[in-house]
Design a protein around this motif. Structure first.
Motif, PDB file in Angstrom:
ATOM      1  N   LEU A 183      -5.115   8.702   3.598  1.00 22.30           N
ATOM      2  CA  LEU A 183      -5.724   7.894   2.335  1.00 22.30           C
ATOM      3  C   LEU A 183      -4.922   6.717   2.277  1.00 22.30           C
ATOM      4  O   LEU A 183      -3.861   6.661   2.185  1.00 22.30           O
ATOM      5  N   LYS A 184      -5.471   5.517   2.119  1.00 26.98           N
ATOM      6  CA  LYS A 184      -4.899   4.358   1.831  1.00 26.98           C
ATOM      7  C   LYS A 184      -5.161   3.797   0.269  1.00 26.98           C
ATOM      8  O   LYS A 184      -6.203   3.609  -0.088  1.00 26.98           O
ATOM      9  N   ILE A 185      -4.050   3.723  -0.216  1.00 28.94           N
ATOM     10  CA  ILE A 185      -4.029   3.303  -1.925  1.00 28.94           C
ATOM     11  C   ILE A 185      -3.347   1.742  -1.960  1.00 28.94           C
ATOM     12  O   ILE A 185      -2.309   1.766  -1.550  1.00 28.94           O
ATOM     13  N   ASP A 186      -4.374   1.214  -2.636  1.00 24.78           N
ATOM     14  CA  ASP A 186      -3.884  -0.590  -2.684  1.00 24.78           C
ATOM     15  C   ASP A 186      -2.833  -0.386  -4.033  1.00 24.78           C
ATOM     16  O   ASP A 186      -3.192   0.034  -4.978  1.00 24.78           O
ATOM     17  N   ARG A 206       0.641  -1.233  -0.006  1.00 24.75           N
ATOM     18  CA  ARG A 206      -0.065   0.131  -0.161  1.00 24.75           C
ATOM     19  C   ARG A 206       0.841   1.024   0.063  1.00 24.75           C
ATOM     20  O   ARG A 206       2.110   1.392   0.177  1.00 24.75           O
ATOM     21  N   TYR A 207       0.324   2.090  -0.450  1.00 25.46           N
ATOM     22  CA  TYR A 207       0.817   3.605  -0.268  1.00 25.46           C
ATOM     23  C   TYR A 207      -0.282   4.292   0.739  1.00 25.46           C
ATOM     24  O   TYR A 207      -1.492   4.285   0.684  1.00 25.46           O
ATOM     25  N   LEU A 236      -8.061   1.232  -9.671  1.00 18.72           N
ATOM     26  CA  LEU A 236      -7.632   2.171  -8.368  1.00 18.72           C
ATOM     27  C   LEU A 236      -8.272   1.802  -7.335  1.00 18.72           C
ATOM     28  O   LEU A 236      -9.638   2.192  -7.461  1.00 18.72           O
ATOM     29  N   VAL A 237      -7.959   1.532  -6.106  1.00 17.44           N
ATOM     30  CA  VAL A 237      -8.624   1.292  -4.810  1.00 17.44           C
ATOM     31  C   VAL A 237      -7.992   2.166  -3.837  1.00 17.44           C
ATOM     32  O   VAL A 237      -6.875   2.084  -3.482  1.00 17.44           O
ATOM     33  N   ILE A 238      -8.937   3.207  -3.539  1.00 18.17           N
ATOM     34  CA  ILE A 238      -8.635   4.225  -2.491  1.00 18.17           C
ATOM     35  C   ILE A 238      -9.715   4.102  -1.317  1.00 18.17           C
ATOM     36  O   ILE A 238     -10.788   4.182  -1.605  1.00 18.17           O
ATOM     37  N   ILE A 280      -0.394   8.393  -9.819  1.00 16.06           N
ATOM     38  CA  ILE A 280      -0.440   9.447  -8.899  1.00 16.06           C
ATOM     39  C   ILE A 280       0.443  10.839  -9.299  1.00 16.06           C
ATOM     40  O   ILE A 280       1.636  10.603  -9.349  1.00 16.06           O
ATOM     41  N   VAL A 281      -0.066  12.220  -9.299  1.00 16.18           N
ATOM     42  CA  VAL A 281       0.604  13.282  -9.803  1.00 16.18           C
ATOM     43  C   VAL A 281       0.653  14.241  -8.343  1.00 16.18           C
ATOM     44  O   VAL A 281      -0.503  14.548  -8.171  1.00 16.18           O
TER      45      VAL A 281
END
Length: 822
Positions: free
Chosen positions: A39-42, A23-24, A49-51, A107-108
């Motif tokens: 925010l949890k980003i898979d 994760r991020y 995109l799973v946020i 992600i930017v």
């Protein structure tokens, strides 16, 4: 009575991205680092995109504990200290968005910013640097051979060139809109708050509403105007799943601010240009309009004036004036395959019922109200029909549309051949433009958030009493807008907009009680400072659309430009031609990909394989429209009822749905602009204060001689001004560094800011010589009955429309002010 509302300030202004293998974790905080969101980003999904946003507000201690548990839980062995399970990837100031090509999502992030302006304590930042991070980890990544090429094309849109954002001020709307929203009646705000509480499932939205009692302040957040938002598509995928504070909307165009010192009183002059993201592109590849009424090179320019000694929106004095530029709203194009400097103009589709023009002017009526005034600067008399094709079609379209509008709200059309008058020996171009500007500002009025000064009531000015607009108890509203165009909307348009802006600036200063008459002269410090802002504004917009700097500037039309400017103009024209011929196609592909106009899809042609992007921008070519608009009632329902006020600013149920309203205690950080501006929790240096870095009327323009009148409204001779200081290389570079207006094309080795090249080529075509005089009168196209005929009777004299009479100028031998590179 001060308004019962304040703009909401985003609680996510500092970001840190942490990563594990799975994760991020994106941790965002307010500037004081007292409130946090996560925010949890898979990273295990290769293409989706799973946020997850739990929408919980953490304290600093809670976030530390959370990160500590994540670090401990992701180590390879329990208790091992050598390899961390949670590593810090990057620090940032905001999320531009998420994008996917043929593999997984990126992600930017904004990693560097620079403060460019301040409006009532609300900071406006320019993006200086970004970081694009691939989300899926290497173990699940599915590679594609064309991914790298799409990535290069996307990154060709340089986000460090003239992209702006704010955490608390809505840059997509005008100051008039933003302050009008804050002055909504208290009863409506209470109703909206109650409805939001009943419909909301957000824990953060609920907290504190019932305990704040009567001492609360309503925080308002408005929905952005998507036409001027450039990352709307990049945020679309997360818009409904994350809290609004994560959504940072950016605009593209120009932002500059200077300080006008009036005997020590600081007056901030701000220029904001919003470039439309609809039908966006480069010079010859985007002309005219698309099927939805969006035109090429459409830019809304707003000049804001306010007294910086009082910062609050509720207690301070603020004024603004808005004008628009954009391509002629017709289906037309120019074929650049012939490699001609001025390709012939072609009308691509017949539009007898002015369908596309109707869509365009309907948008303008909704946003600006009436009257819509068109200032058309294209050539009227040519030996070979070129620009005149557009004038004839535009007159026909306006004449047709005006048949169905009430006479008091009719579109006003002003044709004025600026190139013809520039070449005349007897005509002063700027004097003529000044007369037009006066009549336009009197029609539209301007915005000011305070009632007329008592001194203007005691000593009323004749011009002030004739001023239009809409007068309310709290001040004045601008109703209607000036829409200026030539062929490219660059050189001639920028000069015309400067003259209208200069006229409006005089009224703005007068309304704030800073000058005794609404009139400003050339060769004063105030006008020089304003001219510098407009030149930077024109150069930047010209670079973005045309690929080079402005060729013809205000000094060109005043005929006081130095002879050394000739060679520079020729080089800018060559630079523009080179950019249009060789690099515009690649820039257009980048814009199409960045704005989401083209979406890469497996099994379909790639972006570089398409012979044209016409079908991408004209949706009616791929599918039939579900509804057909009326040929006679061409405006949106409800717009006409509220004119001359713009429909977007009227208090109605449809507009209230665009607002988010929440009640706060008056000292809470979410609405405390004093705390946001001064930031008492940060160590700051006086020398680095933003107000000292701004271009200053005293430091940069006022004479250095002691004893000379320090007023910025005193007319000075060229040899006694401080203007020569800006001509020096070191000072000029410092000024450019402060404003940071380098646009999206690579800068040339020149020390000046790069700008667009001569779109207008004003004066390069030889026109017919004859005894017929050129009429410069503003005209109003009126109803002509069932059978519309475009005759000379359609054009009324200036005296009939505005109460002013412009004398005809006999045609003279052409005077070419600059050598054409042809």
């Amino acid at each position: 009575m001060p308004p019962p509302a304040a703009p909401m300030i985003s609680s996510v202004q500092k970001l840190v991205l942490y990563e594990t293998r799975a994760r991020y974790f994106l941790v965002g905080s307010n500037p004081a680092e007292t409130k946090y969101r996560v925010l949890k980003i898979d990273r295990t999904e290769p293409k989706d995109l799973v946020i997850i946003d739990d929408k919980h507000v953490y304290t600093q201690q809670e976030v530390r504990e959370l990160l500590g548990r994540l670090d401990l839980g992701n180590r390879t062995k329990i208790g091992q200290k050598g390899s961390s399970g949670l590593s810090r990837a990057v620090s940032a100031f905001g999320v531009v968005g998420f994008v996917r090509f043929l593999e997984g999502y990126y992600i930017v992030l904004i990693t560097k910013r620079r403060k460019m302006a301040d409006i009532g304590g609300h900071a406006i930042y320019k993006i200086e640097d970004t970081n694009m991070i691939y989300i899926p980890n290497d173990s699940v990544r599915v590679t594609h051979p064309d991914e790298a090429r799409y990535l290069r094309i996307f990154q060709n849109v340089d986000l460090s060139s003239n992209f702006y954002f704010s955490y608390s001020y809505d840059l997509s709307h005008s100051l008039q809109y933003n302050l009008t929203v804050l002055r909504m009646p208290l009863e409506i705000l209470k109703t909206e708050t109650t409805q939001a509480r009943q419909e909301s499932f957000d824990i953060f939205e609920e907290e504190g509403l019932s305990t704040q009692g009567g001492s609360g302040v309503f925080g308002i957040c408005s929905k952005p105007y998507e036409k001027y938002v450039w990352n709307a598509k990049l945020l679309e995928v997360v818009k409904t799943t994350v809290h609004r504070d994560w959504l940072l909307y950016i605009i593209h165009g120009f932002c500059g601010q200077s300080k006008l010192l009036i005997y020590g009183r600081p007056i901030y002059v701000t220029l904001i240009a919003r470039r439309s993201s609809k039908f966006a592109g480069t010079r010859f590849l985007k002309r005219g309009a698309n099927c939805e009424g969006d035109v090429a090179n459409e830019v809304e320019t707003e000049q804001i004036l306010y007294d910086a000694s009082v910062m609050s929106f509720s207690a301070g004095s603020y004024s603004s004036y808005v004008q628009v530029r954009g391509s002629v709203p017709l289906y037309w194009s120019q074929d650049i395959s012939t490699m001609m400097p001025k390709p012939p103009i072609t009308l691509d589709q017949a539009d007898p019922f002015a369908h596309v023009a109707a869509l365009h002017f309907d948008q303008m009526l909704q946003r600006f109200g009436s009257p819509i005034i068109i200032l058309n600067l294209v050539k009227e008399r040519e030996k070979r029909k070129h620009e005149r094709i557009l004038s004839e079609e535009l007159v026909a379209a306006v004449t047709y549309l005006n048949q169905f509008l009430p006479p008091e709200h009719a579109i006003i059309y002003i044709p004025w051949d600026m190139a013809k008058y520039t070449k005349s020996k007897l005509c002063n171009v700027l004097d003529r433009l000044n007369v037009i500007a006066e009549s336009v500002v009197k029609k539209t009025g301007f915005f000011v958030n305070r009632p007329d000064s008592y001194c203007s009531i005691l000593r009323p000015d004749e011009k002030w009493n004739e001023l239009g607009g809409y007068v309310v108890s709290t001040g004045r509203l601008q109703t209607g807008v000036l829409r200026t165009n030539c062929v490219d909307c660059l050189d001639r348009t920028n000069t015309a907009q400067f003259m209208v802006g200069k006229c409006a600036l005089a009224y703005q200063l007068y309304s704030l009680g800073l000058i005794d008459k609404p009139n400003l002269q050339f060769d004063t410090d105030a006008v020089r400072l304003f001219e510098e802002l407009y030149e930077d504004h024109g150069d930047t917009l010209s670079l973005q659309y045309g690929g080079s700097q402005l060729v013809h500037r205000v000094k060109t039309y005043r005929k006081i430009a130095p002879w050394t400017q000739h060679s520079k103009d020729i080089m800018q024209t060559l630079s523009r031609y080179y950019s249009n011929a060789f690099s515009d196609a690649d820039r257009q592909d980048s814009i199409n990909l960045f704005l989401g106009v083209f979406k890469p899809t497996e099994g379909k042609p790639h972006l570089w394989e398409l012979p044209t992007d016409f079908y991408l921008h004209h949706k009616n070519t791929l599918s039939l429209l579900q509804t057909r608009r009326s040929y006679t009632y061409w405006w949106t329902t409800g717009v006409l009822k509220h004119l001359p006020l713009p429909f977007d600013e009227v208090t109605c149920a449809e507009n209230r749905r665009k607002l988010t309203v929440k009640k706060f205690h008056k000292c809470e950080e979410e609405i405390d602009i004093h705390n946001e501006f001064f930031r008492p929790y940060e160590l700051s240096s006086f020398d680095e204060t933003f107000c000292l870095a701004m271009t200053n009327s005293t430091r940069d323009f006022m004479p250095k001689n002691v004893g000379i009148d320090p007023s910025p409204f005193t007319v000075r001779k060229p040899d006694e001004t401080g203007k020569s200081v800006l001509g020096n290389k070191s000072n000029r570079e410092e000024t450019v560094l402060q404003r940071k207006t380098a646009a999206s094309a690579p800068p040339p080795p020149s020390e000046e800011a790069v700008s667009s090249s001569s779109e207008d080529d004003s004066g390069t075509d030889k026109e017919e010589e004859g005894a017929v005089s050129q009429r410069s009168t503003p005209v109003k196209v009126t109803d002509t009955g069932d059978n519309t005929k475009i005759t000379e009777n359609v054009v009324q004299s200036t005296k009939d429309v505005y109460g002013v009479n412009l004398s005809d100028v006999p045609s003279e031998d052409d005077l070419t002010i600059y050598t054409s590179w042809k």
